[in-house]
Design a protein around this motif. Structure first.
Motif, PDB file in Angstrom:
ATOM      1  N   LEU A 463       0.840  -1.437  -0.094  1.00 57.13           N
ATOM      2  CA  LEU A 463       0.206  -0.154   0.223  1.00 57.13           C
ATOM      3  C   LEU A 463       1.125   1.099  -0.198  1.00 57.13           C
ATOM      4  CD1 LEU A 463      -2.934  -1.018   2.277  1.00 57.13           C
ATOM      5  CD2 LEU A 463      -2.735  -0.786   0.022  1.00 57.13           C
ATOM      6  N   ILE A 464       2.255   1.417   0.675  1.00 60.39           N
ATOM      7  CA  ILE A 464       3.034   2.111   0.749  1.00 60.39           C
ATOM      8  C   ILE A 464       3.540   2.133  -0.755  1.00 60.39           C
ATOM      9  CG2 ILE A 464       4.837   3.149   2.059  1.00 60.39           C
ATOM     10  CD1 ILE A 464       4.110   1.847   4.043  1.00 60.39           C
ATOM     11  N   ALA A 465       3.291   1.455  -1.410  1.00 61.09           N
ATOM     12  CA  ALA A 465       4.288   1.501  -2.705  1.00 61.09           C
ATOM     13  C   ALA A 465       3.396   2.335  -4.039  1.00 61.09           C
ATOM     14  CB  ALA A 465       4.882   0.436  -3.330  1.00 61.09           C
ATOM     15  N   ARG A 466       2.072   2.053  -3.140  1.00 59.26           N
ATOM     16  CA  ARG A 466       1.201   2.299  -4.560  1.00 59.26           C
ATOM     17  C   ARG A 466       0.548   3.989  -4.482  1.00 59.26           C
ATOM     18  NH1 ARG A 466      -3.589  -1.991  -4.608  1.00 59.26           N
ATOM     19  NH2 ARG A 466      -3.293  -2.092  -2.755  1.00 59.26           N
ATOM     20  N   VAL A 467       0.389   4.475  -2.820  1.00 57.33           N
ATOM     21  CA  VAL A 467       0.180   5.671  -2.799  1.00 57.33           C
ATOM     22  C   VAL A 467       0.836   6.848  -3.497  1.00 57.33           C
ATOM     23  CG1 VAL A 467       1.106   7.459  -0.703  1.00 57.33           C
ATOM     24  CG2 VAL A 467       0.268   5.160  -0.182  1.00 57.33           C
ATOM     25  N   PRO A 468       2.096   7.098  -4.360  1.00 59.58           N
ATOM     26  CA  PRO A 468       2.338   8.273  -4.878  1.00 59.58           C
ATOM     27  C   PRO A 468       1.333   8.057  -6.333  1.00 59.58           C
ATOM     28  CG  PRO A 468       4.162   7.209  -4.070  1.00 59.58           C
ATOM     29  CD  PRO A 468       3.203   5.968  -3.677  1.00 59.58           C
ATOM     30  N   ARG A 469       1.130   6.534  -6.279  1.00 63.35           N
ATOM     31  CA  ARG A 469       0.015   6.519  -7.738  1.00 63.35           C
ATOM     32  C   ARG A 469      -1.620   6.908  -7.158  1.00 63.35           C
ATOM     33  NH1 ARG A 469       3.090   1.725  -8.385  1.00 63.35           N
ATOM     34  NH2 ARG A 469       1.591   0.767  -7.668  1.00 63.35           N
ATOM     35  N   LEU A 470      -1.937   6.681  -6.373  1.00 64.45           N
ATOM     36  CA  LEU A 470      -3.619   7.308  -5.842  1.00 64.45           C
ATOM     37  C   LEU A 470      -4.061   8.416  -6.507  1.00 64.45           C
ATOM     38  CD1 LEU A 470      -4.088   5.625  -2.733  1.00 64.45           C
ATOM     39  CD2 LEU A 470      -4.221   4.266  -4.737  1.00 64.45           C
ATOM     40  N   PRO A 471      -4.713   8.408  -7.296  1.00 62.09           N
ATOM     41  CA  PRO A 471      -5.905   9.933  -7.857  1.00 62.09           C
ATOM     42  C   PRO A 471      -6.019  10.152  -6.879  1.00 62.09           C
ATOM     43  CG  PRO A 471      -7.372   8.527  -8.638  1.00 62.09           C
ATOM     44  CD  PRO A 471      -5.953   7.408  -7.915  1.00 62.09           C
ATOM     45  N   LEU A 472      -5.425  12.465  -6.828  1.00 67.91           N
ATOM     46  CA  LEU A 472      -5.960  13.078  -5.433  1.00 67.91           C
ATOM     47  C   LEU A 472      -7.447  13.494  -5.600  1.00 67.91           C
ATOM     48  CD1 LEU A 472      -3.261  15.220  -4.899  1.00 67.91           C
ATOM     49  CD2 LEU A 472      -4.091  13.497  -2.725  1.00 67.91           C
ATOM     50  N   ALA A 521     -14.009  22.105  -6.302  1.00 70.47           N
ATOM     51  CA  ALA A 521     -13.481  21.566  -4.944  1.00 70.47           C
ATOM     52  C   ALA A 521     -11.890  22.747  -5.161  1.00 70.47           C
ATOM     53  CB  ALA A 521     -12.784  20.327  -5.396  1.00 70.47           C
ATOM     54  N   GLN A 522     -11.226  23.187  -3.923  1.00 71.15           N
ATOM     55  CA  GLN A 522      -9.732  24.159  -4.714  1.00 71.15           C
ATOM     56  C   GLN A 522      -8.744  23.452  -5.541  1.00 71.15           C
ATOM     57  OE1 GLN A 522      -9.106  26.070  -0.608  1.00 71.15           O
ATOM     58  NE2 GLN A 522      -7.537  27.351  -1.935  1.00 71.15           N
ATOM     59  N   ARG A 523      -8.303  23.511  -6.503  1.00 71.35           N
ATOM     60  CA  ARG A 523      -7.090  22.955  -6.346  1.00 71.35           C
ATOM     61  C   ARG A 523      -5.969  23.574  -5.734  1.00 71.35           C
ATOM     62  NH1 ARG A 523      -5.539  21.675 -12.045  1.00 71.35           N
ATOM     63  NH2 ARG A 523      -3.370  21.245 -10.904  1.00 71.35           N
ATOM     64  N   LEU A 524      -4.637  22.186  -5.076  1.00 67.64           N
ATOM     65  CA  LEU A 524      -3.906  21.525  -4.281  1.00 67.64           C
ATOM     66  C   LEU A 524      -3.244  22.349  -4.759  1.00 67.64           C
ATOM     67  CD1 LEU A 524      -4.647  18.621  -1.958  1.00 67.64           C
ATOM     68  CD2 LEU A 524      -5.226  21.637  -1.341  1.00 67.64           C
ATOM     69  N   THR A 525      -1.627  22.838  -4.787  1.00 66.81           N
ATOM     70  CA  THR A 525      -0.790  23.202  -4.671  1.00 66.81           C
ATOM     71  C   THR A 525       0.488  21.726  -5.218  1.00 66.81           C
ATOM     72  OG1 THR A 525       0.717  24.266  -3.106  1.00 66.81           O
ATOM     73  CG2 THR A 525      -0.615  25.984  -4.202  1.00 66.81           C
ATOM     74  N   GLU A 526       1.073  21.516  -6.047  1.00 66.03           N
ATOM     75  CA  GLU A 526       2.140  20.443  -6.056  1.00 66.03           C
ATOM     76  C   GLU A 526       2.837  20.051  -5.080  1.00 66.03           C
ATOM     77  OE1 GLU A 526       5.372  20.795  -9.365  1.00 66.03           O
ATOM     78  OE2 GLU A 526       3.601  20.725 -10.855  1.00 66.03           O
ATOM     79  N   GLU A 527       3.063  21.057  -4.156  1.00 69.80           N
ATOM     80  CA  GLU A 527       3.398  21.062  -3.099  1.00 69.80           C
ATOM     81  C   GLU A 527       3.031  20.640  -1.793  1.00 69.80           C
ATOM     82  OE1 GLU A 527       4.530  23.758  -4.302  1.00 69.80           O
ATOM     83  OE2 GLU A 527       5.924  24.419  -5.197  1.00 69.80           O
ATOM     84  N   GLN A 528       1.575  21.254  -1.769  1.00 71.06           N
ATOM     85  CA  GLN A 528       0.516  20.242  -0.766  1.00 71.06           C
ATOM     86  C   GLN A 528       0.578  19.137  -1.591  1.00 71.06           C
ATOM     87  OE1 GLN A 528      -2.679  23.624  -1.986  1.00 71.06           O
ATOM     88  NE2 GLN A 528      -2.164  24.146  -0.187  1.00 71.06           N
ATOM     89  N   GLU A 529      -0.173  18.633  -2.620  1.00 72.29           N
ATOM     90  CA  GLU A 529      -0.404  17.269  -3.108  1.00 72.29           C
ATOM     91  C   GLU A 529       0.993  16.762  -2.616  1.00 72.29           C
ATOM     92  OE1 GLU A 529      -0.354  17.006  -7.527  1.00 72.29           O
ATOM     93  OE2 GLU A 529      -2.665  18.534  -7.413  1.00 72.29           O
ATOM     94  N   THR A 530       2.048  16.889  -2.981  1.00 72.83           N
ATOM     95  CA  THR A 530       3.106  15.740  -2.105  1.00 72.83           C
ATOM     96  C   THR A 530       2.607  15.815  -0.788  1.00 72.83           C
ATOM     97  OG1 THR A 530       4.316  16.770  -4.310  1.00 72.83           O
ATOM     98  CG2 THR A 530       5.463  16.029  -1.636  1.00 72.83           C
ATOM     99  N   LEU A 531       2.385  16.920   0.071  1.00 73.49           N
ATOM    100  CA  LEU A 531       2.130  16.623   1.629  1.00 73.49           C
ATOM    101  C   LEU A 531       1.631  15.668   1.802  1.00 73.49           C
ATOM    102  CD1 LEU A 531       2.819  17.495   4.534  1.00 73.49           C
ATOM    103  CD2 LEU A 531       1.407  19.767   3.894  1.00 73.49           C
ATOM    104  N   VAL A 532      -0.223  15.961   0.862  1.00 70.78           N
ATOM    105  CA  VAL A 532      -0.921  14.364   1.188  1.00 70.78           C
ATOM    106  C   VAL A 532      -0.464  13.425   1.248  1.00 70.78           C
ATOM    107  CG1 VAL A 532      -3.103  14.210   0.205  1.00 70.78           C
ATOM    108  CG2 VAL A 532      -2.650  16.651   0.774  1.00 70.78           C
ATOM    109  N   THR A 533      -0.040  12.723   0.056  1.00 65.46           N
ATOM    110  CA  THR A 533       0.874  11.844  -0.430  1.00 65.46           C
ATOM    111  C   THR A 533       1.373  11.448   0.746  1.00 65.46           C
ATOM    112  OG1 THR A 533       0.295  12.234  -2.469  1.00 65.46           O
ATOM    113  CG2 THR A 533       1.143  10.338  -2.067  1.00 65.46           C
ATOM    114  N   GLN A 534       2.775  11.990   0.908  1.00 66.53           N
ATOM    115  CA  GLN A 534       3.480  11.532   1.953  1.00 66.53           C
ATOM    116  C   GLN A 534       3.088  11.369   3.272  1.00 66.53           C
ATOM    117  OE1 GLN A 534       6.250  15.244   2.471  1.00 66.53           O
ATOM    118  NE2 GLN A 534       7.052  14.560   0.049  1.00 66.53           N
ATOM    119  N   VAL A 535       1.993  12.512   3.702  1.00 64.80           N
ATOM    120  CA  VAL A 535       1.026  12.039   5.320  1.00 64.80           C
ATOM    121  C   VAL A 535       0.252  11.230   4.468  1.00 64.80           C
ATOM    122  CG1 VAL A 535      -1.265  12.520   6.524  1.00 64.80           C
ATOM    123  CG2 VAL A 535       0.754  14.853   5.995  1.00 64.80           C
ATOM    124  N   LEU A 536       0.214  10.173   4.144  1.00 61.12           N
ATOM    125  CA  LEU A 536      -0.355   9.337   4.064  1.00 61.12           C
ATOM    126  C   LEU A 536       0.361   7.749   3.318  1.00 61.12           C
ATOM    127  CD1 LEU A 536      -3.155   7.376   3.314  1.00 61.12           C
ATOM    128  CD2 LEU A 536      -2.447   7.879   0.693  1.00 61.12           C
TER     129      LEU A 536
END
Length: 615
Positions: A463-472, A521-536
């Motif tokens: 699951l950790i390996a698949r996190v970057p490929r999950l769509p926001l 829905a409000q668009r996230l910046t690339e830094e925010q998307e990276t942060l959401v993925t890293q938190v998961l």
């Protein structure tokens, strides 16, 4: 006519199952009734008898078992012969069946129905209690919802079922036509009787058949189905009550009153005696003579009737006295048999006590013999056995350390197995208690739940390996293509309508106007998307570390937090996100810190054996 033949001339049709109608038919025949049987149903055990037996065995810890019929008692006893909890019977017959099984029971006093059971004082304040309703397939299913409404846990266990029996409609019609009364045992049997009659026969059945039913509920059902004669209901649902109910009805409707016939004949005779010829009036002397003669005849008839009545009364009293004497003799014989049984039971108890003493003495001798054999063996073996027992002690210490410090159940089981093998090689009978304790401790260890920790760790790593490929949830689709709406022009349109349609088609190819259900829905910046993925990923990694550390509470909290995080920031309709949430839901109930048993008893017993030989 014999006083015991109270049902002479009555034809009764009994529709009970064949196995349950024998006693009732015998009682009816003893009263002079012409009994005929037409069993409408057969009673047999349910097909899943093994599963039902497990349910009964698991229900022995319940606060009470409620039995709705004699059949429920009989088939429950076939499936489970153990000791049952407090039993509640729907009526006297069911209570008698429970008593035959050695079970005491409660039963209603108002009515032998489900309503009567619910009126028992013991079933009023039952919050938190558990009850088993032992019954058959189908039925009213009234008890379970009402008990649950009162705060109790109620489980319905069906131990038997009713099988409809086939009959030719002509045979059923003939049996109904010849019967004065039809005994019906349930509402299902009543419906089955109607099914076996044709449409032409049903009208005669509804308007001429006198039914005998077990309860007021079946009476209401019969009236709703169209039966015109009011059904008869006994006071209790027992064979004797059915017979008494038919006796009362037959005495009123079956035999013409003899007194009425006697009165009519007497009146006729008197009118003939007192008739006066038409050609003249009788003289006063002749009238007095005939009047005196009539009085003498009446007095003689009355005296003869009193004499006959006194003879019958004396014969009845003599017969009853003889029956009472016979009953007294039977009671004396039963008391003698009971005294003999008590004496025999006392003798058996004394014999059992003597046998128990002999067995205890024999066991003591065996223990002494084992002790002597052990001492001889120890003297022969010498220090070798002492060294072997010391190694067994070290293995038991190692097993306790691995279990208490590292929670390593497998290593503890291996150590206990090795210790038992070494004790078996010694062949020392004094170590039997130690080996028995070892067997119990190994069984307890093998019963400890050991989840697949490696498989769970691999799943979380995947699951950790698949996190970057999950769509926001806020990421737009990669491909978007505007589709202009077609403009329809009627065939008979004028030139200016065609021109307007051409303009609309040209404009729709440039842009499309659609209705939006709400703000996007409000668009996230690339830094925010990276942060959401890293938190998961961090939450999943934390769950994996908590699992490896045996922290079940933190593991479950992190799995739930990761699942909520995906629901908040990722597309919940995506198959990958759905699969990840399903995996977390599967892993979350795992327990990596189960309670461990105590395995120190074998070590204590071994040290007790080693202490006398210690320096």
């Amino acid at each position: 006519m014999d006083d015991s033949q109270t049902l002479r001339g009555l034809r009764v049709l009994v529709t009970r199952p064949q196995t349950q109608a024998e006693t009732l038919c015998r009682l009816l025949a003893a009263r002079g009734a012409d009994v005929r049987q037409l069993p409408l149903q057969a009673i047999e055990s349910v097909r899943q008898s093994t599963q039902i037996a497990r349910q009964l065995q698991a229900g022995r810890e319940a606060d009470g078992w409620i039995f709705t019929s004699v059949n429920a008692v009989r088939f429950a006893a076939q499936l489970d012969a153990g000791v049952w909890p407090q039993c509640i019977a729907v009526g006297a017959a069911t209570a008698a069946a429970l008593s035959a099984q050695g079970q005491s029971s409660l039963m209603p006093t108002s009515a032998y129905t489900s309503e009567g059971i619910l009126e028992l004082p013991e079933l009023q304040e039952i919050g938190g209690k558990r009850y088993l309703i032992v019954t058959g397939e189908g039925g009213r299913n009234m008890l379970a919802p009402e008990l649950q409404a009162r705060g109790a846990e109620a489980q319905r266990v069906e131990v038997y079922r009713r099988i409809p029996l086939p009959h030719a409609p002509e045979a059923v019609a003939q049996a109904l036509h010849e019967a004065h009364a039809v005994l019906i045992t349930s509402g299902e049997a009543l419906e089955r009787l109607l099914q076996l009659t044709s449409e032409a026969q049903r009208n005669e059945l509804l308007h001429s058949t006198r039914l005998v039913v077990p309860s007021q509920r079946v009476v209401e059902q019969a009236l709703q189905l169209g039966f015109t004669p009011a059904p008869l209901v006994p006071d209790q649902v027992t064979d004797a009550a059915y017979v008494q109910c038919l006796e009362q009805w037959w005495s009123q409707h079956g035999i013409p009153p003899r007194s009425r016939m006697t009165d009519d004949n007497t009146t006729l005779t008197d009118s003939r005696l007192l008739a006066v010829p038409e050609d003249g009036a009788p003289s006063s002397a002749a009238g007095r003579f005939w009047l005196a003669l009539l009085l003498m005849v009446a007095i003689a008839a009355a005296g003869w009737g009193l004499w006959r009545y006194s003879e019958r009364l004396q014969a009845t009293i003599a017969a009853q006295s003889q029956q009472l004497q016979q009953m007294a003799q039977d009671m004396n014989a039963l008391e003698v048999q009971a005294d003999r049984l008590d004496q025999r039971q006392g003798d058996l108890a004394a014999i059992g006590q003597r046998n128990g003493s002999a067995l205890a003495e024999f066991g003591a001798r065996i223990d002494a013999h084992d002790e002597i054999v052990g001492r001889i063996n120890e003297q022969i073996s010498g220090s070798r056995d002492r060294f072997q027992l010391a190694s067994v002690e070290q293995l038991l210490i190692l097993a306790n350390d691995r279990l208490l410090l590292a929670r390593d159940v497998d290593a503890a089981v291996v150590a206990l197995d090795e210790a038992d093998q070494r004790l078996a090689a010694l062949r020392d009978p004094r170590q039997f208690a130690v080996r028995q304790a070892l067997a119990q401790e190994r069984t307890a260890l093998q019963a400890v739940a050991r989840p697949d920790q490696a498989g769970a760790a691999l799943t979380l790593a995947s699951l950790i390996a698949r996190v970057p490929r999950l769509p926001l949830a806020t990421r737009p689709p990669e491909h978007f293509q505007a589709r202009p709406e077609p403009v329809v022009v009627p065939a008979d349109a004028r030139w200016w309508q065609r021109a307007a349609a051409s303009v609309r088609a040209a404009v729709s190819s440039l842009f499309t106007v659609r209705r939006n259900a709400g703000p996007a829905a409000q668009r996230l910046t690339e830094e925010q998307e990276t942060l959401v993925t890293q938190v998961l990923a961090m939450k999943l990694e934390g769950a994996r570390l908590a699992m490896l550390g045996g922290d079940t509470v933190s593991f479950r909290d992190l799995c739930e937090s990761a699942s909520r995080w995906m629901a908040d920031y990722f597309r919940v309709d995506d198959p990958g996100v759905l699969a990840a949430q399903a995996e977390l839901e599967r892993l979350r109930p795992l327990n990596f810190n189960p309670p461990l048993p105590d395995i120190s008893r074998s070590l204590s017993l071994l040290r007790t054996h080693l202490e006398p030989a210690a320096p």
